[in-house]
Scaffold this motif. Structure first.
Motif, mmCIF file in Angstrom:
data_model
loop_
_atom_site.group_PDB
_atom_site.id
_atom_site.type_symbol
_atom_site.label_atom_id
_atom_site.label_comp_id
_atom_site.label_asym_id
_atom_site.label_seq_id
_atom_site.Cartn_x
_atom_site.Cartn_y
_atom_site.Cartn_z
ATOM 1 N N ILE A 1 42.283 -11.400 37.940
ATOM 2 C CA ILE A 1 43.671 -11.250 37.505
ATOM 3 C C ILE A 1 43.685 -10.828 36.043
ATOM 4 N N SER A 2 44.512 -9.827 35.727
ATOM 5 C CA SER A 2 44.614 -9.367 34.344
ATOM 6 C C SER A 2 44.947 -10.523 33.411
ATOM 7 N N LYS A 3 44.223 -10.591 32.304
ATOM 8 C CA LYS A 3 44.496 -11.651 31.341
ATOM 9 C C LYS A 3 45.828 -11.439 30.631
ATOM 10 N N GLU A 4 46.399 -10.244 30.777
ATOM 11 C CA GLU A 4 47.766 -10.040 30.291
ATOM 12 C C GLU A 4 48.735 -10.912 31.080
ATOM 13 N N ALA A 5 48.483 -11.064 32.373
ATOM 14 C CA ALA A 5 49.347 -11.917 33.200
ATOM 15 C C ALA A 5 49.192 -13.379 32.793
ATOM 16 N N ALA A 6 47.949 -13.800 32.567
ATOM 17 C CA ALA A 6 47.711 -15.189 32.151
ATOM 18 C C ALA A 6 48.373 -15.463 30.809
ATOM 19 N N LEU A 7 48.224 -14.534 29.867
ATOM 20 C CA LEU A 7 48.832 -14.714 28.551
ATOM 21 C C LEU A 7 50.351 -14.697 28.648
ATOM 22 N N ALA A 8 50.901 -13.847 29.511
ATOM 23 C CA ALA A 8 52.358 -13.729 29.638
ATOM 24 C C ALA A 8 52.988 -15.035 30.113
ATOM 25 N N VAL A 9 52.385 -15.683 31.116
ATOM 26 C CA VAL A 9 52.993 -16.931 31.615
ATOM 27 C C VAL A 9 52.837 -18.052 30.597
ATOM 28 N N VAL A 10 51.742 -18.052 29.842
ATOM 29 C CA VAL A 10 51.581 -19.059 28.793
ATOM 30 C C VAL A 10 52.609 -18.827 27.688
ATOM 31 N N ILE B 1 50.291 -19.397 42.829
ATOM 32 C CA ILE B 1 51.308 -20.071 43.645
ATOM 33 C C ILE B 1 52.709 -20.007 43.063
ATOM 34 N N ALA B 2 52.862 -19.583 41.810
ATOM 35 C CA ALA B 2 54.189 -19.525 41.207
ATOM 36 C C ALA B 2 55.079 -18.574 41.998
ATOM 37 N N GLU B 3 56.316 -18.971 42.209
ATOM 38 C CA GLU B 3 57.255 -18.119 42.948
ATOM 39 C C GLU B 3 57.675 -16.971 42.037
ATOM 40 N N LEU C 1 60.318 -15.883 36.127
ATOM 41 C CA LEU C 1 59.843 -17.175 36.622
ATOM 42 C C LEU C 1 60.885 -18.298 36.563
ATOM 43 N N PRO C 2 61.778 -18.326 35.566
ATOM 44 C CA PRO C 2 62.764 -19.409 35.594
ATOM 45 C C PRO C 2 63.644 -19.414 36.845
ATOM 46 N N ASN C 3 63.890 -18.240 37.429
ATOM 47 C CA ASN C 3 64.716 -18.171 38.638
ATOM 48 C C ASN C 3 64.356 -16.908 39.418
ATOM 49 N N PRO C 4 63.228 -16.913 40.131
ATOM 50 C CA PRO C 4 62.780 -15.697 40.822
ATOM 51 C C PRO C 4 63.642 -15.293 42.015
ATOM 52 N N ILE C 5 64.520 -16.171 42.464
ATOM 53 C CA ILE C 5 65.453 -15.795 43.533
ATOM 54 C C ILE C 5 66.600 -14.974 42.963
ATOM 55 N N ARG C 6 67.049 -15.335 41.786
ATOM 56 C CA ARG C 6 68.167 -14.643 41.147
ATOM 57 C C ARG C 6 67.726 -13.381 40.429
ATOM 58 N N ARG D 1 50.652 -4.975 29.863
ATOM 59 C CA ARG D 1 51.356 -6.060 29.166
ATOM 60 C C ARG D 1 52.835 -6.081 29.547
ATOM 61 N N ALA D 2 53.444 -4.908 29.637
ATOM 62 C CA ALA D 2 54.867 -4.845 29.983
ATOM 63 C C ALA D 2 55.103 -5.341 31.411
ATOM 64 N N GLU D 3 54.229 -4.973 32.342
ATOM 65 C CA GLU D 3 54.381 -5.430 33.725
ATOM 66 C C GLU D 3 54.194 -6.942 33.833
ATOM 67 N N ALA D 4 53.197 -7.452 33.131
ATOM 68 C CA ALA D 4 52.950 -8.892 33.157
ATOM 69 C C ALA D 4 54.130 -9.650 32.549
ATOM 70 N N ALA D 5 54.670 -9.136 31.464
ATOM 71 C CA ALA D 5 55.803 -9.797 30.814
ATOM 72 C C ALA D 5 57.023 -9.827 31.728
ATOM 73 N N ARG D 6 57.225 -8.771 32.512
ATOM 74 C CA ARG D 6 58.383 -8.752 33.418
ATOM 75 C C ARG D 6 58.218 -9.774 34.533
ATOM 76 N N ILE D 7 56.981 -9.938 35.033
ATOM 77 C CA ILE D 7 56.746 -10.979 36.038
ATOM 78 C C ILE D 7 57.064 -12.350 35.448
ATOM 79 N N ALA D 8 56.579 -12.597 34.224
ATOM 80 C CA ALA D 8 56.835 -13.883 33.576
ATOM 81 C C ALA D 8 58.321 -14.087 33.294
ATOM 82 N N ALA D 9 59.043 -12.998 33.061
ATOM 83 C CA ALA D 9 60.465 -13.089 32.712
ATOM 84 C C ALA D 9 61.319 -13.619 33.847
#
Length: 265
Positions: free
Chosen positions: A99-108, A190-192, A227-232, A217-225
């Motif tokens: 997994i790209s470490k950009e994704a790991a850094l983005a969620v942190v 496992i994060a939704e 996370l508070p409400n992935p249904i909405r 980095r931009a793609e990872a940041a959008r995934i992290a963005a």
């Protein structure tokens, strides 16, 4: 001369006493032997030993094997079936190194910037959230990544004191047994991340058309963005709020020092 007759009187039998059996027999004998309070205490302690033995074995196993399903995934699937919707779950486990470490850094950067340093709990954030919730109508959470993993892997959704106590227990144990890298690996898988979608690999394949090992980095940041409400919120069709939040997360990622911030988990 009258004939004497003798009548044998058979005494009435006392009803047979039934011997207690099963759990009642155990309870009755225990009460007689130890007293009620001591008996209850012994049963309680025995139950705790079973609980610790089972859960610690479970936690150790999940340190090494992929976690394909969580209670949240099952809840989403059964709810979709009950409502007659498409119930397919999009989830694809990938090891941390894939997994790209950009994704790991983005969620942190987005969810828990003190993740490399705390021991499962951010007490300052928890106290701040508690004071905010006393004043406001909107409930604010302060769960660390470790707490979110403990809740999503081992427990159910919802709010209750029992669940909170169990969440604290599992958070402490996975910090002790799993370590930071494994906790982050599980979270990334496992994060939704969207409707019926779990993990960054499934989100990357579904919304970007490529594997999570090449996330920018931009793609990872959008995934992290989302996370508070992935249904909405949507990764594929980001709202203005998601775009602003993505830009904010990227600034935080740079401010933390980039991927070096999570290099030594």
């Amino acid at each position: 001369m009258a004939k004497n007759t003798f009548r044998t009187i058979i005494p009435e039998e006392e009803p047979e006493k039934k011997n207690p059996s099963g759990w009642w027999k155990s309870f009755w004998e225990g009460r007689k032997r130890y007293g009620l309070l001591r008996f209850i205490l012994r049963k309680f302690l025995k139950g705790l030993l079973y609980f610790f033995g089972i859960t610690i074995t479970w936690i150790i196993l999940l340190k090494f094997i992929p976690i394909w399903w969580t209670p949240t995934m099952l809840d989403r699937k059964f709810t979709a079936i009950a409502e007659g919707r498409d119930s397919e779950i999009y989830s694809d486990w990938e090891p941390y190194e894939n997994i790209s470490k950009e994704a790991a850094l983005a969620v942190v950067a987005s969810e828990d910037q003190l993740f490399p340093d705390h021991h499962g709990f951010d007490f300052d954030a928890m106290w701040g959230a508690f004071r905010h919730n006393l004043r406001g109508k909107h409930i604010k959470g302060a769960s660390t990544i470790s707490q979110q993993v403990a809740k999503n892997v081992f427990l159910w959704q919802g709010r209750s004191y029992i669940r909170k106590v169990l969440e604290a227990y599992f958070t402490f144990m996975i910090e002790l047994i799993w370590g930071k890298e494994r906790i982050l690996e599980v979270y990334l898988n496992i994060a939704e991340t969207g409707k019926m979608t779990f993990g960054v690999e499934a989100a990357s394949l579904r919304y970007y058309g490529h594997s999570a090992n090449s996330l920018s980095r931009a793609e990872a940041a959008r995934i992290a963005a989302v996370l508070p409400n992935p249904i909405r919120f949507s990764i594929k069709n980001p709202s203005a709020y998601v775009q602003r939040r993505s830009n904010f997360i990227m600034r935080q990622m740079r401010g933390l020092g980039g991927k070096a911030y999570i290099a030594n988990l």
